[in-house]
Design a protein around this motif. Sequence first.
Motif, PDB file in Angstrom:
ATOM      1  N   HIS A 176       0.829  -1.203   0.000  1.00 11.94           N
ATOM      2  CA  HIS A 176       0.000   0.000   0.000  1.00 11.94           C
ATOM      3  C   HIS A 176       0.868   1.258   0.000  1.00 11.94           C
ATOM      4  O   HIS A 176       0.613   2.205  -0.765  1.00 11.94           O
ATOM      5  CB  HIS A 176      -0.916  -0.019   1.218  1.00 11.94           C
ATOM      6  CG  HIS A 176      -1.822   1.173   1.320  1.00 11.94           C
ATOM      7  ND1 HIS A 176      -2.814   1.426   0.405  1.00 11.94           N
ATOM      8  CD2 HIS A 176      -1.863   2.188   2.225  1.00 11.94           C
ATOM      9  CE1 HIS A 176      -3.440   2.550   0.736  1.00 11.94           C
ATOM     10  NE2 HIS A 176      -2.878   3.031   1.829  1.00 11.94           N
ATOM     11  N   LYS A 177       1.900   1.262   0.836  1.00  9.86           N
ATOM     12  CA  LYS A 177       2.777   2.428   0.904  1.00  9.86           C
ATOM     13  C   LYS A 177       3.518   2.653  -0.404  1.00  9.86           C
ATOM     14  O   LYS A 177       3.637   3.782  -0.895  1.00  9.86           O
ATOM     15  CB  LYS A 177       3.781   2.264   2.049  1.00  9.86           C
ATOM     16  CG  LYS A 177       3.176   2.434   3.424  1.00  9.86           C
ATOM     17  CD  LYS A 177       4.240   2.376   4.509  1.00  9.86           C
ATOM     18  CE  LYS A 177       3.639   2.636   5.885  1.00  9.86           C
ATOM     19  NZ  LYS A 177       4.666   2.616   6.958  1.00  9.86           N
ATOM     20  N   MET A 178       4.045   1.582  -0.997  1.00  4.62           N
ATOM     21  CA  MET A 178       4.793   1.716  -2.241  1.00  4.62           C
ATOM     22  C   MET A 178       3.904   2.198  -3.379  1.00  4.62           C
ATOM     23  O   MET A 178       4.333   2.969  -4.245  1.00  4.62           O
ATOM     24  CB  MET A 178       5.436   0.376  -2.610  1.00  4.62           C
ATOM     25  CG  MET A 178       6.557  -0.067  -1.681  1.00  4.62           C
ATOM     26  SD  MET A 178       7.978   1.075  -1.610  1.00  4.62           S
ATOM     27  CE  MET A 178       7.604   2.007  -0.114  1.00  4.62           C
ATOM     28  N   LEU A 179       2.644   1.756  -3.375  1.00  7.47           N
ATOM     29  CA  LEU A 179       1.703   2.189  -4.403  1.00  7.47           C
ATOM     30  C   LEU A 179       1.454   3.692  -4.319  1.00  7.47           C
ATOM     31  O   LEU A 179       1.463   4.402  -5.337  1.00  7.47           O
ATOM     32  CB  LEU A 179       0.387   1.425  -4.252  1.00  7.47           C
ATOM     33  CG  LEU A 179      -0.696   1.693  -5.295  1.00  7.47           C
ATOM     34  CD1 LEU A 179      -0.242   1.267  -6.668  1.00  7.47           C
ATOM     35  CD2 LEU A 179      -1.989   0.966  -4.918  1.00  7.47           C
ATOM     36  N   ILE A 180       1.248   4.183  -3.098  1.00  6.86           N
ATOM     37  CA  ILE A 180       1.015   5.616  -2.897  1.00  6.86           C
ATOM     38  C   ILE A 180       2.237   6.424  -3.329  1.00  6.86           C
ATOM     39  O   ILE A 180       2.129   7.411  -4.062  1.00  6.86           O
ATOM     40  CB  ILE A 180       0.684   5.899  -1.424  1.00  6.86           C
ATOM     41  CG1 ILE A 180      -0.691   5.314  -1.066  1.00  6.86           C
ATOM     42  CG2 ILE A 180       0.706   7.399  -1.141  1.00  6.86           C
ATOM     43  CD1 ILE A 180      -1.030   5.398   0.400  1.00  6.86           C
ATOM     44  N   SER A 208      17.654  -1.341  -9.533  1.00  4.10           N
ATOM     45  CA  SER A 208      17.250  -1.088  -8.149  1.00  4.10           C
ATOM     46  C   SER A 208      17.391  -2.349  -7.311  1.00  4.10           C
ATOM     47  O   SER A 208      17.910  -2.318  -6.186  1.00  4.10           O
ATOM     48  CB  SER A 208      15.805  -0.581  -8.106  1.00  4.10           C
ATOM     49  OG  SER A 208      15.336  -0.506  -6.777  1.00  4.10           O
ATOM     50  N   PHE A 209      16.938  -3.477  -7.841  1.00  9.24           N
ATOM     51  CA  PHE A 209      17.018  -4.732  -7.091  1.00  9.24           C
ATOM     52  C   PHE A 209      18.471  -5.132  -6.854  1.00  9.24           C
ATOM     53  O   PHE A 209      18.860  -5.475  -5.729  1.00  9.24           O
ATOM     54  CB  PHE A 209      16.298  -5.851  -7.837  1.00  9.24           C
ATOM     55  CG  PHE A 209      16.309  -7.153  -7.094  1.00  9.24           C
ATOM     56  CD1 PHE A 209      15.358  -7.427  -6.123  1.00  9.24           C
ATOM     57  CD2 PHE A 209      17.301  -8.107  -7.347  1.00  9.24           C
ATOM     58  CE1 PHE A 209      15.383  -8.621  -5.416  1.00  9.24           C
ATOM     59  CE2 PHE A 209      17.335  -9.301  -6.643  1.00  9.24           C
ATOM     60  CZ  PHE A 209      16.373  -9.562  -5.680  1.00  9.24           C
ATOM     61  N   SER A 232      11.338  -2.385  -3.562  1.00 12.93           N
ATOM     62  CA  SER A 232      11.967  -1.207  -4.151  1.00 12.93           C
ATOM     63  C   SER A 232      11.979  -1.310  -5.673  1.00 12.93           C
ATOM     64  O   SER A 232      11.759  -0.317  -6.377  1.00 12.93           O
ATOM     65  CB  SER A 232      13.399  -1.052  -3.625  1.00 12.93           C
ATOM     66  OG  SER A 232      13.394  -0.737  -2.255  1.00 12.93           O
ATOM     67  N   SER A 233      12.232  -2.508  -6.165  1.00 15.13           N
ATOM     68  CA  SER A 233      12.212  -2.734  -7.614  1.00 15.13           C
ATOM     69  C   SER A 233      10.810  -2.532  -8.178  1.00 15.13           C
ATOM     70  O   SER A 233      10.627  -1.893  -9.223  1.00 15.13           O
ATOM     71  CB  SER A 233      12.705  -4.153  -7.918  1.00 15.13           C
ATOM     72  OG  SER A 233      12.631  -4.433  -9.298  1.00 15.13           O
ATOM     73  N   TRP A 234       9.817  -3.058  -7.472  1.00 11.58           N
ATOM     74  CA  TRP A 234       8.424  -2.922  -7.912  1.00 11.58           C
ATOM     75  C   TRP A 234       7.983  -1.461  -7.892  1.00 11.58           C
ATOM     76  O   TRP A 234       7.316  -0.982  -8.816  1.00 11.58           O
ATOM     77  CB  TRP A 234       7.532  -3.769  -7.002  1.00 11.58           C
ATOM     78  CG  TRP A 234       6.083  -3.783  -7.371  1.00 11.58           C
ATOM     79  CD1 TRP A 234       5.502  -4.405  -8.429  1.00 11.58           C
ATOM     80  CD2 TRP A 234       5.017  -3.143  -6.655  1.00 11.58           C
ATOM     81  NE1 TRP A 234       4.148  -4.201  -8.426  1.00 11.58           N
ATOM     82  CE2 TRP A 234       3.816  -3.423  -7.349  1.00 11.58           C
ATOM     83  CE3 TRP A 234       4.946  -2.368  -5.500  1.00 11.58           C
ATOM     84  CZ2 TRP A 234       2.581  -2.956  -6.923  1.00 11.58           C
ATOM     85  CZ3 TRP A 234       3.716  -1.904  -5.079  1.00 11.58           C
ATOM     86  CH2 TRP A 234       2.556  -2.199  -5.787  1.00 11.58           C
ATOM     87  N   TYR A 235       8.383  -0.743  -6.841  1.00 13.09           N
ATOM     88  CA  TYR A 235       8.072   0.681  -6.738  1.00 13.09           C
ATOM     89  C   TYR A 235       8.695   1.453  -7.909  1.00 13.09           C
ATOM     90  O   TYR A 235       8.054   2.330  -8.506  1.00 13.09           O
ATOM     91  CB  TYR A 235       8.596   1.215  -5.404  1.00 13.09           C
ATOM     92  CG  TYR A 235       8.869   2.698  -5.384  1.00 13.09           C
ATOM     93  CD1 TYR A 235       7.837   3.618  -5.276  1.00 13.09           C
ATOM     94  CD2 TYR A 235      10.184   3.184  -5.481  1.00 13.09           C
ATOM     95  CE1 TYR A 235       8.087   4.988  -5.257  1.00 13.09           C
ATOM     96  CE2 TYR A 235      10.438   4.538  -5.468  1.00 13.09           C
ATOM     97  CZ  TYR A 235       9.398   5.440  -5.357  1.00 13.09           C
ATOM     98  OH  TYR A 235       9.644   6.786  -5.355  1.00 13.09           O
ATOM     99  N   TYR A 240       7.520   4.641 -12.964  1.00 12.49           N
ATOM    100  CA  TYR A 240       7.744   4.934 -14.380  1.00 12.49           C
ATOM    101  C   TYR A 240       6.556   4.495 -15.236  1.00 12.49           C
ATOM    102  O   TYR A 240       6.247   5.132 -16.252  1.00 12.49           O
ATOM    103  CB  TYR A 240       9.033   4.281 -14.863  1.00 12.49           C
ATOM    104  CG  TYR A 240      10.263   5.005 -14.359  1.00 12.49           C
ATOM    105  CD1 TYR A 240      10.520   6.325 -14.726  1.00 12.49           C
ATOM    106  CD2 TYR A 240      11.171   4.371 -13.499  1.00 12.49           C
ATOM    107  CE1 TYR A 240      11.633   7.000 -14.263  1.00 12.49           C
ATOM    108  CE2 TYR A 240      12.288   5.045 -13.029  1.00 12.49           C
ATOM    109  CZ  TYR A 240      12.514   6.354 -13.410  1.00 12.49           C
ATOM    110  OH  TYR A 240      13.610   7.026 -12.937  1.00 12.49           O
ATOM    111  N   ALA A 241       5.878   3.424 -14.822  1.00 10.87           N
ATOM    112  CA  ALA A 241       4.677   3.002 -15.541  1.00 10.87           C
ATOM    113  C   ALA A 241       3.577   4.048 -15.408  1.00 10.87           C
ATOM    114  O   ALA A 241       2.897   4.396 -16.395  1.00 10.87           O
ATOM    115  CB  ALA A 241       4.198   1.648 -15.011  1.00 10.87           C
TER     116      ALA A 241
END
Length: 271
Positions: A176-180, A208-209, A232-235, A240-241
């Motif tokens: 949730h935090k990374m999405l925000i 990043s990973f 971190s990689s997903w964020y 960028y997406a």
Amino acid sequence: MKFSVVLICNNWSPELFRTLESVKDLGSELLIYDSGKLDNLSEKVKSYGAKVTRGEWKNYGETRKKAYLLARYDWILAIDSDEIIDDTLRHSITQIDLNQEQIMYKFRFKNFVGKKEIKHGEWGNTRHIRLGNRKAATFKNMIVHEELVLKPGVHVKTLEGFVLHNTARNIEDYLHKMLIYAKLSSEKYQQEGRQASFLKLFFSPLFSFIKNYVFRLGFLDGWEGFLCAGMSSWYTFLKYAYLRERNKKRIPATFAPDRSNFYIEEDQWSN
């Protein structure tokens, strides 16, 4: 000691009362700037001697500046609702000389995912300035990851002790935090005129990973280290997406970037 403890409360954290316990009676004022998440907890919060002020949440930098202007004293200790000051740091704070206005104080952080302390990777060995005189610095007006800008001649010292930061209680909380943050960062990047090419979308998350898991020794933190590097990689991919989507659809930015000078005039801080 005549200083204000200022807590910014945007989202409810289960650690809030442990945070309040750790700063209770530490300063001469405990001020909570609440954007509307504490409606059912106001009386319990006030039992810690806190003064609760409600206001609109804008961006991180602007909200902190607004909260600091409400503080009674120029010296301010900043804390978030998921951060706890340990006994050593609490003692260090009581020993500082508040007459030295040109010194800002940096705190060391211990970051936790669940009950696991993260000692390496992105979350290892982090430090942030959290105590100082508001006349000596200001926040640059940024939508996310606010930047503290020091006036010329101000220098920084690190205090003994730690802030215990509960970064994420579980995977769902972390997601949730990374999405925000990814959405906010994409809007910030859009304002800066950045582009998100396919190469950026592919290589930035990969780098990043590798950076956090290998070069910053995240693998030494076991499963949690792998989780943090993966998040971190997903964020990185998501921001960028989102940026690519915003640019393609020409979604207007809702945040006005700060075009003021970095150094705030003293009269703007006066109460």
